[in-house]
Enzyme design. Sequence first.
Site, PDB file in Angstrom:
ATOM      1  N   LYS B  84       0.849  -1.192   0.000  1.00  0.00           N
ATOM      2  CA  LYS B  84       0.000   0.000   0.000  1.00  0.00           C
ATOM      3  C   LYS B  84       0.884   1.241   0.000  1.00  0.00           C
ATOM      4  O   LYS B  84       1.732   1.396   0.868  1.00  0.00           O
ATOM      5  CB  LYS B  84      -0.892  -0.002   1.243  1.00  0.00           C
ATOM      6  CG  LYS B  84      -1.809   1.220   1.332  1.00  0.00           C
ATOM      7  CD  LYS B  84      -2.820   1.091   2.462  1.00  0.00           C
ATOM      8  CE  LYS B  84      -2.226   1.449   3.795  1.00  0.00           C
ATOM      9  NZ  LYS B  84      -3.235   1.474   4.876  1.00  0.00           N
ATOM     10  N   GLN B 156     -12.827   8.366   8.843  1.00  0.00           N
ATOM     11  CA  GLN B 156     -12.824   7.027   9.449  1.00  0.00           C
ATOM     12  C   GLN B 156     -14.159   6.657  10.089  1.00  0.00           C
ATOM     13  O   GLN B 156     -14.486   5.476  10.222  1.00  0.00           O
ATOM     14  CB  GLN B 156     -11.747   6.979  10.549  1.00  0.00           C
ATOM     15  CG  GLN B 156     -10.349   6.722  10.041  1.00  0.00           C
ATOM     16  CD  GLN B 156     -10.164   5.260   9.658  1.00  0.00           C
ATOM     17  OE1 GLN B 156     -10.738   4.372  10.261  1.00  0.00           O
ATOM     18  NE2 GLN B 156      -9.377   5.031   8.623  1.00  0.00           N
ATOM     19  N   LYS B 246       0.751  11.839  17.651  1.00  0.00           N
ATOM     20  CA  LYS B 246      -0.694  11.789  17.884  1.00  0.00           C
ATOM     21  C   LYS B 246      -1.005  11.092  19.208  1.00  0.00           C
ATOM     22  O   LYS B 246      -0.328  10.148  19.602  1.00  0.00           O
ATOM     23  CB  LYS B 246      -1.377  11.052  16.729  1.00  0.00           C
ATOM     24  CG  LYS B 246      -1.377  11.829  15.403  1.00  0.00           C
ATOM     25  CD  LYS B 246      -2.301  11.143  14.424  1.00  0.00           C
ATOM     26  CE  LYS B 246      -2.223  11.689  13.018  1.00  0.00           C
ATOM     27  NZ  LYS B 246      -2.912  10.785  12.074  1.00  0.00           N
TER      28      LYS B 246
END
Lengths: 344, 344
Positions: B84, B156, B246
Amino acid sequence: MNDGTVSNFTNLRAGAAGTLLLSRSDVERLLTPDACMAAVEEAFRQHALGKAPPPGILSLHAKDGGFHIKAAILTLDRPYFAAKTNANFPQNGPRHGLPTIQGVVVLCDAVTGQPLAVMDSMSITALRTAAATAAAAKYLARTDSRAALISGCGDQAPAQLRALLGVRCPARIYAYDQDAEKALMFAAALGAETGLPITTVSDLARAVAESDIVITCTTARGYFITREMVQPGTFVAGVGADNENKQELDPALLAASKLVTDLTEQCAVIGDLHHALAAGAMTRSGVHAELGEIVAGLKPARTTEEETIIFDSTGTALQDVAAAAAVYGRAVEGGERTAFSFNA
Amino acid sequence: MNDGTVSNFTNLRAGAAGTLLLSRSDVERLLTPDACMAAVEEAFRQHALGKAPPPGILSLHAKDGGFHIKAAILTLDRPYFAAKTNANFPQNGPRHGLPTIQGVVVLCDAVTGQPLAVMDSMSITALRTAAATAAAAKYLARTDSRAALISGCGDQAPAQLRALLGVRCPARIYAYDQDAEKALMFAAALGAETGLPITTVSDLARAVAESDIVITCTTARGYFITREMVQPGTFVAGVGADNENKQELDPALLAASKLVTDLTEQCAVIGDLHHALAAGAMTRSGVHAELGEIVAGLKPARTTEEETIIFDSTGTALQDVAAAAAVYGRAVEGGERTAFSFNA
């Protein structure tokens, strides 16, 4: 195509969304050896000048082969990113009737990340590898080179010869392969295409001795071009060795010659240089230059007619992104419109 | 399309050559949350049992963002490889009107290396991330969970809710976002889609306290779910944190709860676990299990109604290959025929 998906095909207009799809024949039709060499030279130049971020490699091993991802960022007319996924399955031919190497290159705009194109990787690999050989020959082969030998007449050979003919004009071409049939087919096809007489040879040593330019593009796992075969003044490009088990050139030949690498760090691990170092025939300080340093004028190219110069080529993702961006540029210029909107 | 390239499009028949092309809407149409969760569960199970080779990651930094390649091999109905490539450019929206994340997944047969499909990566990422949350909830959330909170109503969120509803049947759904408009849009769209009442909330602490299941999927860089907010028995999935900057969950909450990770090594570097370790709130030995160990039955799932359980989700290429292979399987079964022959 069915109704559910056909709408994702786009007739690309300037600025329209969509990712171009380019097959092997598209790549070969669009990217001339000269344009590819110009892009690849620029990639090496930027590498030498410290302007290109280091490329990355990721490999995963499968039962009967492996997947190798090479990725890099390079600024040409604009910043580009390319990731090449090559599957390498050596038993594919006999077991499945498939090519050993299959894969795709994903080319993205490196300012926005947009996927610009997905294209066949085999043609890109052949063209960018040949472009490095041609760039090296342009700086390192004698300008009066009259005979060239292609040793190994597999998938790489046609691109190597086509690219070489863009920078040198040998009157005689020799073709050698362990499989004489392969050499004959190559000679017939490329002879017809180029209009040059291509002679198949079975006496490798004699052909090497008679050649000013020698290109090896085989899967050999032991050297077959020895120091004794090579006459002073010859330019030898060792293209086949791209993993630690492959070898084409005599360590003594590397030690006795002016040695130019594509990337010295990489050649020391997977190139013919690796074997010369392992044999104790030379040290890393014996490397004259990387190709980029020659292209950028940081190190001298050929300085005498007599010196033998070796180019150790292992391949880098910088070449892939250069070639893929060049193909993309030609495709957009030429109005190629076969695209797919992945984000639709 | 022009004459030169249209011939490379193939109406795929069983066994015919060609690489399937699947857009975002194709992926979302073909891959049900349940099928995706089954594939992702199997990926985690194999990881726990040592049957899946370790996935690989390669990142390259561009001026305004970066390219992140995740690759893995996984055997489902047959061995698959997927790579990916996600471009992550945070300024894309305001500067270029483009999504922050763009990219494609290249899915290959891992027996022959053949490129089977190239598909949109955003939908795969959303579906496989939600599938991990759902798998975790299946084992770790109370079966009588009556209220669920989705905190962060961005890209999401819909996939997270859809996947959750495959394993638990909350009667009340709360939606929270710093941007109240986003929460309203999410509530309207998913309410209509699921037929469930979705209530937007502005009092986060109260919504957390009233929820049996809390899913955080934000881009927060500091924790906003504190230990004090969470009632005993709650299941909390921290989905947003996937790089070292994060954070969504209070280190004290992690330290006081039963903590399950997707991959402990990775969570210790880029997940909420990273911040709990850095704060000295806990050590790595405080991690109860990886999700795969729960799925494989190697470690206990929920054992009491009162325990608070946290799932720290950072995402792995094993999920990508599982989801991509599941999409491909559905596409072939369903007769999808939009393909391109890259090697033509």
